[in-house]
Scaffold this motif. Sequence first.
Motif, PDB file in Angstrom:
ATOM      1  N   VAL A 169      15.613   5.072  -4.171  1.00 10.85           N
ATOM      2  CA  VAL A 169      14.984   6.385  -4.065  1.00 10.85           C
ATOM      3  C   VAL A 169      15.223   6.883  -2.643  1.00 10.85           C
ATOM      4  CG1 VAL A 169      12.845   7.694  -4.261  1.00 10.85           C
ATOM      5  CG2 VAL A 169      13.216   5.677  -5.709  1.00 10.85           C
ATOM      6  N   TYR A 170      15.842   8.056  -2.524  1.00  4.23           N
ATOM      7  CA  TYR A 170      16.216   8.570  -1.204  1.00  4.23           C
ATOM      8  C   TYR A 170      15.299   9.708  -0.761  1.00  4.23           C
ATOM      9  CZ  TYR A 170      20.585   5.931  -1.227  1.00  4.23           C
ATOM     10  OH  TYR A 170      21.512   4.926  -1.223  1.00  4.23           O
ATOM     11  N   VAL A 171      14.933   9.657   0.520  1.00  2.00           N
ATOM     12  CA  VAL A 171      14.317  10.803   1.178  1.00  2.00           C
ATOM     13  C   VAL A 171      15.435  11.488   1.944  1.00  2.00           C
ATOM     14  CG1 VAL A 171      12.523  11.602   2.748  1.00  2.00           C
ATOM     15  CG2 VAL A 171      12.160   9.519   1.402  1.00  2.00           C
ATOM     16  N   THR A 172      15.560  12.789   1.758  1.00  2.00           N
ATOM     17  CA  THR A 172      16.685  13.537   2.312  1.00  2.00           C
ATOM     18  C   THR A 172      16.194  14.851   2.936  1.00  2.00           C
ATOM     19  OG1 THR A 172      17.153  14.928   0.377  1.00  2.00           O
ATOM     20  CG2 THR A 172      18.026  12.672   0.338  1.00  2.00           C
ATOM     21  N   PRO A 173      17.084  15.552   3.638  1.00  2.99           N
ATOM     22  CA  PRO A 173      16.686  16.857   4.191  1.00  2.99           C
ATOM     23  C   PRO A 173      16.239  17.841   3.106  1.00  2.99           C
ATOM     24  CG  PRO A 173      18.670  16.087   5.274  1.00  2.99           C
ATOM     25  CD  PRO A 173      18.416  15.136   4.138  1.00  2.99           C
ATOM     26  N   LYS A 174      16.643  17.616   1.872  1.00  2.00           N
ATOM     27  CA  LYS A 174      16.290  18.535   0.788  1.00  2.00           C
ATOM     28  C   LYS A 174      14.923  18.244   0.161  1.00  2.00           C
ATOM     29  CE  LYS A 174      20.998  19.731  -0.649  1.00  2.00           C
ATOM     30  NZ  LYS A 174      21.972  19.740  -1.770  1.00  2.00           N
ATOM     31  N   ASN A 175      14.485  16.994   0.233  1.00  4.76           N
ATOM     32  CA  ASN A 175      13.231  16.694  -0.470  1.00  4.76           C
ATOM     33  C   ASN A 175      12.118  16.143   0.426  1.00  4.76           C
ATOM     34  OD1 ASN A 175      13.735  13.945  -0.028  1.00  4.76           O
ATOM     35  ND2 ASN A 175      14.465  13.551  -2.099  1.00  4.76           N
ATOM     36  N   TYR A 176      12.360  16.062   1.738  1.00  2.96           N
ATOM     37  CA  TYR A 176      11.356  15.422   2.588  1.00  2.96           C
ATOM     38  C   TYR A 176      10.055  16.213   2.663  1.00  2.96           C
ATOM     39  CZ  TYR A 176      11.971  18.446   6.739  1.00  2.96           C
ATOM     40  OH  TYR A 176      11.993  19.496   7.614  1.00  2.96           O
ATOM     41  N   PHE A 198       0.826  -1.212   0.000  1.00  6.95           N
ATOM     42  CA  PHE A 198       0.000   0.000   0.000  1.00  6.95           C
ATOM     43  C   PHE A 198       0.864   1.268   0.000  1.00  6.95           C
ATOM     44  CE2 PHE A 198      -2.027   3.275   2.709  1.00  6.95           C
ATOM     45  CZ  PHE A 198      -3.085   3.617   1.871  1.00  6.95           C
ATOM     46  N   LEU A 199       1.871   1.297   0.872  1.00  2.00           N
ATOM     47  CA  LEU A 199       2.745   2.468   0.943  1.00  2.00           C
ATOM     48  C   LEU A 199       3.568   2.625  -0.330  1.00  2.00           C
ATOM     49  CD1 LEU A 199       3.985   2.201   4.638  1.00  2.00           C
ATOM     50  CD2 LEU A 199       2.292   3.788   3.704  1.00  2.00           C
ATOM     51  N   LYS A 200       4.083   1.510  -0.830  1.00  2.00           N
ATOM     52  CA  LYS A 200       4.882   1.558  -2.053  1.00  2.00           C
ATOM     53  C   LYS A 200       4.048   2.044  -3.226  1.00  2.00           C
ATOM     54  CE  LYS A 200       8.609  -1.052  -4.202  1.00  2.00           C
ATOM     55  NZ  LYS A 200       9.277  -2.372  -4.341  1.00  2.00           N
ATOM     56  N   MET A 201       2.812   1.548  -3.316  1.00  2.00           N
ATOM     57  CA  MET A 201       1.915   1.970  -4.387  1.00  2.00           C
ATOM     58  C   MET A 201       1.724   3.485  -4.367  1.00  2.00           C
ATOM     59  SD  MET A 201      -2.143   1.049  -4.853  1.00  2.00           S
ATOM     60  CE  MET A 201      -2.593   2.035  -3.395  1.00  2.00           C
ATOM     61  N   ASN A 202       1.488   4.055  -3.200  1.00  2.00           N
ATOM     62  CA  ASN A 202       1.237   5.487  -3.105  1.00  2.00           C
ATOM     63  C   ASN A 202       2.481   6.320  -3.405  1.00  2.00           C
ATOM     64  OD1 ASN A 202      -1.627   6.348  -2.101  1.00  2.00           O
ATOM     65  ND2 ASN A 202      -1.169   4.415  -1.066  1.00  2.00           N
ATOM     66  N   ILE A 203       3.657   5.830  -2.986  1.00  2.00           N
ATOM     67  CA  ILE A 203       4.887   6.548  -3.313  1.00  2.00           C
ATOM     68  C   ILE A 203       5.119   6.548  -4.825  1.00  2.00           C
ATOM     69  CG2 ILE A 203       7.401   6.580  -3.050  1.00  2.00           C
ATOM     70  CD1 ILE A 203       7.008   5.332  -0.279  1.00  2.00           C
ATOM     71  N   ILE A 204       4.888   5.408  -5.458  1.00  2.00           N
ATOM     72  CA  ILE A 204       5.070   5.308  -6.912  1.00  2.00           C
ATOM     73  C   ILE A 204       4.072   6.203  -7.634  1.00  2.00           C
ATOM     74  CG2 ILE A 204       4.857   3.757  -8.901  1.00  2.00           C
ATOM     75  CD1 ILE A 204       5.880   1.505  -7.018  1.00  2.00           C
ATOM     76  N   GLU A 205       2.793   6.113  -7.245  1.00  2.00           N
ATOM     77  CA  GLU A 205       1.754   6.884  -7.929  1.00  2.00           C
ATOM     78  C   GLU A 205       1.892   8.378  -7.689  1.00  2.00           C
ATOM     79  OE1 GLU A 205      -2.034   5.280  -6.870  1.00  2.00           O
ATOM     80  OE2 GLU A 205      -1.783   3.499  -8.139  1.00  2.00           O
ATOM     81  N   SER A 206       2.576   8.765  -6.625  1.00  2.00           N
ATOM     82  CA  SER A 206       2.766  10.193  -6.341  1.00  2.00           C
ATOM     83  C   SER A 206       3.775  10.849  -7.284  1.00  2.00           C
ATOM     84  CB  SER A 206       3.246  10.383  -4.894  1.00  2.00           C
ATOM     85  OG  SER A 206       4.623  10.020  -4.760  1.00  2.00           O
ATOM     86  N   GLY A 207       4.593  10.035  -7.981  1.00  2.00           N
ATOM     87  CA  GLY A 207       5.619  10.559  -8.877  1.00  2.00           C
ATOM     88  C   GLY A 207       6.965  10.769  -8.210  1.00  2.00           C
ATOM     89  N   PHE A 208       7.034  10.511  -6.895  1.00  2.00           N
ATOM     90  CA  PHE A 208       8.272  10.749  -6.158  1.00  2.00           C
ATOM     91  C   PHE A 208       9.389   9.816  -6.624  1.00  2.00           C
ATOM     92  CE2 PHE A 208      11.130  10.570  -2.481  1.00  2.00           C
ATOM     93  CZ  PHE A 208      11.231  11.906  -2.131  1.00  2.00           C
ATOM     94  N   VAL A 209       9.042   8.572  -6.895  1.00  2.00           N
ATOM     95  CA  VAL A 209      10.047   7.599  -7.347  1.00  2.00           C
ATOM     96  C   VAL A 209      10.669   8.051  -8.660  1.00  2.00           C
ATOM     97  CG1 VAL A 209      10.392   5.252  -8.213  1.00  2.00           C
ATOM     98  CG2 VAL A 209       9.045   5.630  -6.144  1.00  2.00           C
ATOM     99  N   LYS A 246      10.947  10.894  -9.954  1.00  2.00           N
ATOM    100  CA  LYS A 246      11.715  12.140  -9.860  1.00  2.00           C
ATOM    101  C   LYS A 246      13.043  11.952  -9.140  1.00  2.00           C
ATOM    102  CE  LYS A 246      11.286  16.999  -8.516  1.00  2.00           C
ATOM    103  NZ  LYS A 246      10.383  18.047  -7.966  1.00  2.00           N
ATOM    104  N   TYR A 247      13.089  11.081  -8.142  1.00  2.90           N
ATOM    105  CA  TYR A 247      14.280  11.036  -7.281  1.00  2.90           C
ATOM    106  C   TYR A 247      15.049   9.709  -7.317  1.00  2.90           C
ATOM    107  CZ  TYR A 247      12.888  15.481  -5.278  1.00  2.90           C
ATOM    108  OH  TYR A 247      12.576  16.805  -5.120  1.00  2.90           O
ATOM    109  N   ILE A 248      14.756   8.849  -8.252  1.00  6.24           N
ATOM    110  CA  ILE A 248      15.468   7.579  -8.291  1.00  6.24           C
ATOM    111  C   ILE A 248      16.934   7.793  -8.659  1.00  6.24           C
ATOM    112  CG2 ILE A 248      14.908   7.051 -10.719  1.00  6.24           C
ATOM    113  CD1 ILE A 248      14.577   4.090  -9.715  1.00  6.24           C
TER     114      ILE A 248
END
Length: 208
Positions: free
Chosen positions: A174-181, A154-165, A167-169
């Motif tokens: 795919v990293y979450v960082t202080p710059k993009n969180y 469920f969480l993976k699906m929403n991250i993928i569908e959000s476009g975040f993957v 953009k930041y792969i």
Amino acid sequence: MEKKRFLINMTEDEMLRFYKNQMVEQGILSCTNFDTTVNLKDFGYAILENYKDKILDLLYKDERIADVTIDKELNVDMVFYTDYCPYYYDVDDTLNNSNIVSRLAQSRILEEFSSYYAEKCLFNKPYITTRELINDFIESQNLDIEKKGFLSNFLKMNIIESGFVEKYIENTEVYVTPKNYKEFEKVLLKQCKEIENNNAQEDEEEIE
């Protein structure tokens, strides 16, 4: 702009590890499921055929790979652990088992997850992959194995569908960082709103 090219001397071990990583990364990014096939010849060096067994051994030891074979035609069949496939989630599991967690709970969990990085990781793990973030979040919840499996998809699906993957792969992570969180929070809260709107629409249809 043409990319700069460099000629680098490598030992045999370094060369084999380099091509092994290329095979894994290319395979993970090109697969639509959790397995794919590449061919040793695709990597431009006939000499790799002479190292088939050593490459197979290195592939077996790669933590991203669940199973691998190399046939006589030098086809490398790789099966990946789904955690490491940035574009994959189990659609059937997510849709068919959505009743495992109520619709209201799904929205609440996604909202909690969207802020999890800022609350738990920003100062402790400032650079963390979405794969690790999902696993850490799930382990922090008091859930049984069945619910954990659903929640991961469920969480993976929403991250993928959000476009975040998309953009930041980087390579295969795919990293979450202080710059993009902050953006991470924003796009997931948008997904959360969509879930709430869909829930409201379904409730209206049930009433009618």
